[in-house]
Motif scaffolding. Sequence first.
Motif, short mmCIF file in Angstrom:
data_model
loop_
_atom_site.label_atom_id
_atom_site.label_comp_id
_atom_site.label_asym_id
_atom_site.label_seq_id
_atom_site.Cartn_x
_atom_site.Cartn_y
_atom_site.Cartn_z
N ILE A 22 0.99 -1.24 -0.05
CA ILE A 22 0.05 -0.11 0.08
C ILE A 22 0.90 1.24 0.04
CG2 ILE A 22 -1.59 1.22 1.29
CD1 ILE A 22 -2.82 -1.20 2.24
N LYS A 23 0.69 2.09 -1.21
CA LYS A 23 1.42 3.23 -1.32
C LYS A 23 0.74 4.45 -0.67
CE LYS A 23 3.93 3.05 -4.74
NZ LYS A 23 4.46 3.20 -6.31
N ILE A 24 1.47 5.34 -0.09
CA ILE A 24 0.67 6.62 0.60
C ILE A 24 1.66 7.72 0.10
CG2 ILE A 24 0.07 8.08 2.39
CD1 ILE A 24 -0.38 5.33 3.84
N LEU A 25 0.90 8.70 -0.68
CA LEU A 25 1.71 9.82 -1.13
C LEU A 25 1.50 11.09 0.08
CD1 LEU A 25 3.06 11.93 -3.09
CD2 LEU A 25 0.90 12.02 -4.38
N LEU A 26 2.45 11.71 0.51
CA LEU A 26 2.14 12.80 1.58
C LEU A 26 2.71 13.97 0.72
CD1 LEU A 26 3.83 11.33 4.44
CD2 LEU A 26 1.61 11.05 3.94
N ASP A 32 8.65 19.38 8.24
CA ASP A 32 8.27 18.65 9.32
C ASP A 32 7.10 17.78 9.38
OD1 ASP A 32 6.74 20.85 9.47
OD2 ASP A 32 7.10 21.10 11.57
N ILE A 33 6.15 18.23 8.78
CA ILE A 33 4.73 17.56 8.59
C ILE A 33 4.96 16.15 8.05
CG2 ILE A 33 2.75 17.44 7.74
CD1 ILE A 33 2.71 19.41 10.24
N LEU A 34 5.62 16.36 6.72
CA LEU A 34 6.10 15.21 6.04
C LEU A 34 6.78 14.11 6.78
CD1 LEU A 34 7.02 16.92 2.65
CD2 LEU A 34 5.04 15.73 3.15
N GLU A 35 7.68 14.79 7.58
CA GLU A 35 8.39 13.78 8.44
C GLU A 35 7.64 13.11 9.45
OE1 GLU A 35 12.67 14.05 11.26
OE2 GLU A 35 11.91 15.78 10.19
N ILE A 36 6.84 13.97 10.18
CA ILE A 36 6.23 13.44 11.32
C ILE A 36 5.20 12.25 10.64
CG2 ILE A 36 4.72 13.68 13.08
CD1 ILE A 36 6.00 16.44 13.55
N VAL A 37 4.43 12.79 9.78
CA VAL A 37 3.37 11.93 9.15
C VAL A 37 3.92 10.59 8.44
CG1 VAL A 37 1.17 11.53 7.68
CG2 VAL A 37 1.61 13.80 8.99
N ILE A 70 -2.22 11.98 1.20
CA ILE A 70 -2.61 12.73 2.27
C ILE A 70 -1.84 14.31 2.21
CG2 ILE A 70 -1.99 13.15 5.02
CD1 ILE A 70 -1.70 10.32 5.14
N MET A 71 -3.00 15.23 1.83
CA MET A 71 -2.41 16.43 1.38
C MET A 71 -2.81 17.54 1.89
SD MET A 71 -2.63 17.26 -2.73
CE MET A 71 -4.48 16.89 -3.00
N ASP A 72 -1.96 18.72 2.14
CA ASP A 72 -2.15 20.03 2.74
C ASP A 72 -3.20 20.73 1.77
OD1 ASP A 72 -2.10 22.19 4.32
OD2 ASP A 72 0.08 22.76 3.65
#
Length: 243
Positions: A22-26, A32-37, A70-72
Amino acid sequence: MFYLYIYIRKSHTLAIMKKKDIKILLVDDEADILEIVGYNLSQEGYQIVTAANGKEAVAKAKKELPQLIIMDVMMPEMDGMEACEIIRKMPELSNVIITFLTARNEDYSQVAGFEAGADDYITKPIKPKLLVSKVKALLRRLKDEEQNSETLNVGGIEINREEYKIIKEGIEIVLPRKEFELFYLLASKPGKVFKREEILDKVWGNEVIVGGRTIDVHIRKLREKIGEELFKTIKGVGYKFEV
């Protein structure tokens, strides 16, 4: 502050997929958000791909075909809303769940989000572990739906849940995932009045908190696309499908 859109592609059979597949695109302009999530989801075994803005997200979504994005929303070059609308038009990503994670104090219209193609939203602050549990719940719900797919034929309208396809008078009608699920629920029992609480529970699930206006927006879209006369409002109660 960041928003999360969670997209899940139906074309993959989640019932047989392993986490590592399962691939998730952040997507976020804050590293920092990319790193934490990313860290928390990668610890669960998911593949993680990142992008720094909406334009890059559209390109990577088309190339990587992730199960989740998962997108801002507020980002340079292209915001999340525009990226969402573009991705919604991609055939390979047409049957997706879109969930917003919104800040309580954000100047944001939930209705605008639904108009852009969103299905759900989650209000933050939200702890990383809770976010992970939300993602797992959505994946479990999709797996259950795929295992119980079937085709309905109501009033000359064919509704294929497995292929997320609707054919009326020989014409195929394409609906975003939540609109399809709402239509399928109402059409599964013509004449039955579905209470608003029941609709929220069966279409959106207990793991996502949405407002009553959510249903109204989706019903309005269904009336526009399928037929005004087919969807009846029972004031103070809910909705029913009549043929």
